[in-house]
Design a protein around this motif. Sequence first.
Motif, PDB file in Angstrom:
ATOM      1  N   TRP A  31      40.815  49.757  42.853  1.00 57.25           N
ATOM      2  CA  TRP A  31      39.828  50.493  42.066  1.00 57.25           C
ATOM      3  C   TRP A  31      38.623  50.897  42.928  1.00 57.25           C
ATOM      4  O   TRP A  31      38.106  52.002  42.807  1.00 57.25           O
ATOM      5  CB  TRP A  31      39.353  49.669  40.869  1.00 57.25           C
ATOM      6  CG  TRP A  31      40.247  49.825  39.688  1.00 57.25           C
ATOM      7  CD1 TRP A  31      41.058  48.878  39.149  1.00 57.25           C
ATOM      8  CD2 TRP A  31      40.417  51.003  38.899  1.00 57.25           C
ATOM      9  NE1 TRP A  31      41.727  49.407  38.081  1.00 57.25           N
ATOM     10  CE2 TRP A  31      41.353  50.704  37.901  1.00 57.25           C
ATOM     11  CE3 TRP A  31      39.876  52.288  38.940  1.00 57.25           C
ATOM     12  CZ2 TRP A  31      41.756  51.631  36.950  1.00 57.25           C
ATOM     13  CZ3 TRP A  31      40.284  53.209  37.992  1.00 57.25           C
ATOM     14  CH2 TRP A  31      41.208  52.894  37.018  1.00 57.25           C
ATOM     15  N   THR A  32      38.194  50.014  43.809  1.00 55.67           N
ATOM     16  CA  THR A  32      37.072  50.332  44.696  1.00 55.67           C
ATOM     17  C   THR A  32      37.420  51.505  45.609  1.00 55.67           C
ATOM     18  O   THR A  32      36.612  52.423  45.782  1.00 55.67           O
ATOM     19  CB  THR A  32      36.679  49.096  45.531  1.00 55.67           C
ATOM     20  OG1 THR A  32      36.322  48.042  44.637  1.00 55.67           O
ATOM     21  CG2 THR A  32      35.520  49.402  46.446  1.00 55.67           C
ATOM     22  N   PRO A  38      34.928  56.897  39.041  1.00 56.36           N
ATOM     23  CA  PRO A  38      34.197  56.200  37.977  1.00 56.36           C
ATOM     24  C   PRO A  38      34.649  56.597  36.577  1.00 56.36           C
ATOM     25  O   PRO A  38      34.699  55.762  35.683  1.00 56.36           O
ATOM     26  CB  PRO A  38      32.736  56.622  38.213  1.00 56.36           C
ATOM     27  CG  PRO A  38      32.674  56.977  39.643  1.00 56.36           C
ATOM     28  CD  PRO A  38      34.014  57.575  39.968  1.00 56.36           C
ATOM     29  N   ILE A  39      35.021  57.858  36.395  1.00 59.95           N
ATOM     30  CA  ILE A  39      35.499  58.295  35.084  1.00 59.95           C
ATOM     31  C   ILE A  39      36.801  57.585  34.737  1.00 59.95           C
ATOM     32  O   ILE A  39      36.981  57.115  33.609  1.00 59.95           O
ATOM     33  CB  ILE A  39      35.675  59.826  35.058  1.00 59.95           C
ATOM     34  CG1 ILE A  39      34.309  60.500  35.157  1.00 59.95           C
ATOM     35  CG2 ILE A  39      36.388  60.271  33.787  1.00 59.95           C
ATOM     36  CD1 ILE A  39      34.371  61.993  35.346  1.00 59.95           C
ATOM     37  N   GLY A  52      27.321  51.405  39.132  1.00 58.09           N
ATOM     38  CA  GLY A  52      27.634  50.640  37.924  1.00 58.09           C
ATOM     39  C   GLY A  52      29.122  50.380  37.782  1.00 58.09           C
ATOM     40  O   GLY A  52      29.542  49.271  37.426  1.00 58.09           O
ATOM     41  N   ALA A  53      29.936  51.391  38.076  1.00 58.10           N
ATOM     42  CA  ALA A  53      31.389  51.210  38.011  1.00 58.10           C
ATOM     43  C   ALA A  53      31.845  50.167  39.021  1.00 58.10           C
ATOM     44  O   ALA A  53      32.694  49.325  38.710  1.00 58.10           O
ATOM     45  CB  ALA A  53      32.091  52.545  38.250  1.00 58.10           C
ATOM     46  N   LEU A  54      31.292  50.206  40.224  1.00 59.39           N
ATOM     47  CA  LEU A  54      31.665  49.214  41.237  1.00 59.39           C
ATOM     48  C   LEU A  54      31.267  47.797  40.817  1.00 59.39           C
ATOM     49  O   LEU A  54      32.014  46.842  41.033  1.00 59.39           O
ATOM     50  CB  LEU A  54      31.032  49.563  42.583  1.00 59.39           C
ATOM     51  CG  LEU A  54      31.615  50.783  43.281  1.00 59.39           C
ATOM     52  CD1 LEU A  54      30.780  51.147  44.502  1.00 59.39           C
ATOM     53  CD2 LEU A  54      33.063  50.539  43.666  1.00 59.39           C
ATOM     54  N   ILE A  55      30.122  47.656  40.212  1.00 58.46           N
ATOM     55  CA  ILE A  55      29.690  46.338  39.734  1.00 58.46           C
ATOM     56  C   ILE A  55      30.640  45.837  38.656  1.00 58.46           C
ATOM     57  O   ILE A  55      31.071  44.675  38.679  1.00 58.46           O
ATOM     58  CB  ILE A  55      28.235  46.399  39.217  1.00 58.46           C
ATOM     59  CG1 ILE A  55      27.273  46.587  40.390  1.00 58.46           C
ATOM     60  CG2 ILE A  55      27.880  45.141  38.427  1.00 58.46           C
ATOM     61  CD1 ILE A  55      25.853  46.892  39.985  1.00 58.46           C
ATOM     62  N   TYR A  56      31.009  46.708  37.711  1.00 56.29           N
ATOM     63  CA  TYR A  56      31.946  46.302  36.667  1.00 56.29           C
ATOM     64  C   TYR A  56      33.323  45.979  37.225  1.00 56.29           C
ATOM     65  O   TYR A  56      33.998  45.074  36.750  1.00 56.29           O
ATOM     66  CB  TYR A  56      32.062  47.371  35.586  1.00 56.29           C
ATOM     67  CG  TYR A  56      30.920  47.348  34.613  1.00 56.29           C
ATOM     68  CD1 TYR A  56      30.710  46.252  33.782  1.00 56.29           C
ATOM     69  CD2 TYR A  56      30.039  48.408  34.525  1.00 56.29           C
ATOM     70  CE1 TYR A  56      29.659  46.220  32.898  1.00 56.29           C
ATOM     71  CE2 TYR A  56      28.982  48.393  33.633  1.00 56.29           C
ATOM     72  CZ  TYR A  56      28.801  47.292  32.818  1.00 56.29           C
ATOM     73  OH  TYR A  56      27.762  47.261  31.941  1.00 56.29           O
ATOM     74  N   PHE A  89      40.211  53.892  31.910  1.00 52.70           N
ATOM     75  CA  PHE A  89      41.437  53.117  32.043  1.00 52.70           C
ATOM     76  C   PHE A  89      41.273  51.757  32.707  1.00 52.70           C
ATOM     77  O   PHE A  89      42.240  51.002  32.775  1.00 52.70           O
ATOM     78  CB  PHE A  89      42.460  53.909  32.873  1.00 52.70           C
ATOM     79  CG  PHE A  89      42.705  55.282  32.375  1.00 52.70           C
ATOM     80  CD1 PHE A  89      43.304  55.506  31.146  1.00 52.70           C
ATOM     81  CD2 PHE A  89      42.329  56.379  33.129  1.00 52.70           C
ATOM     82  CE1 PHE A  89      43.530  56.781  30.684  1.00 52.70           C
ATOM     83  CE2 PHE A  89      42.548  57.666  32.692  1.00 52.70           C
ATOM     84  CZ  PHE A  89      43.149  57.863  31.450  1.00 52.70           C
ATOM     85  N   GLY A  90      40.096  51.450  33.199  1.00 52.56           N
ATOM     86  CA  GLY A  90      39.934  50.273  34.040  1.00 52.56           C
ATOM     87  C   GLY A  90      40.086  48.948  33.350  1.00 52.56           C
ATOM     88  O   GLY A  90      41.159  48.381  33.290  1.00 52.56           O
TER      89      GLY A  90
END
Length: 56
Positions: free
Chosen positions: A34-35, A46-47, A16-20, A52-53
């Motif tokens: 980020w990846t 992911p946290i 989910g984090a990678l998709i976002y 912060f992303g």
Amino acid sequence: MFKFIIGVVWFLITIGALIYVWRSPQSTSAKILWTLGIFFFPVLGPICWILFGDRS
């Protein structure tokens, strides 16, 4: 069985984090960083993205 469930949940959070990350309006270099952070730091990546992303 509990470890398996935790592993599946963490896998889904990571995906989910990678998709976002890749749907965000950030630059390509920021997305790549980020990846890499998510892959090299599988617990903190992911946290950190959630905290912060994407600030849009």
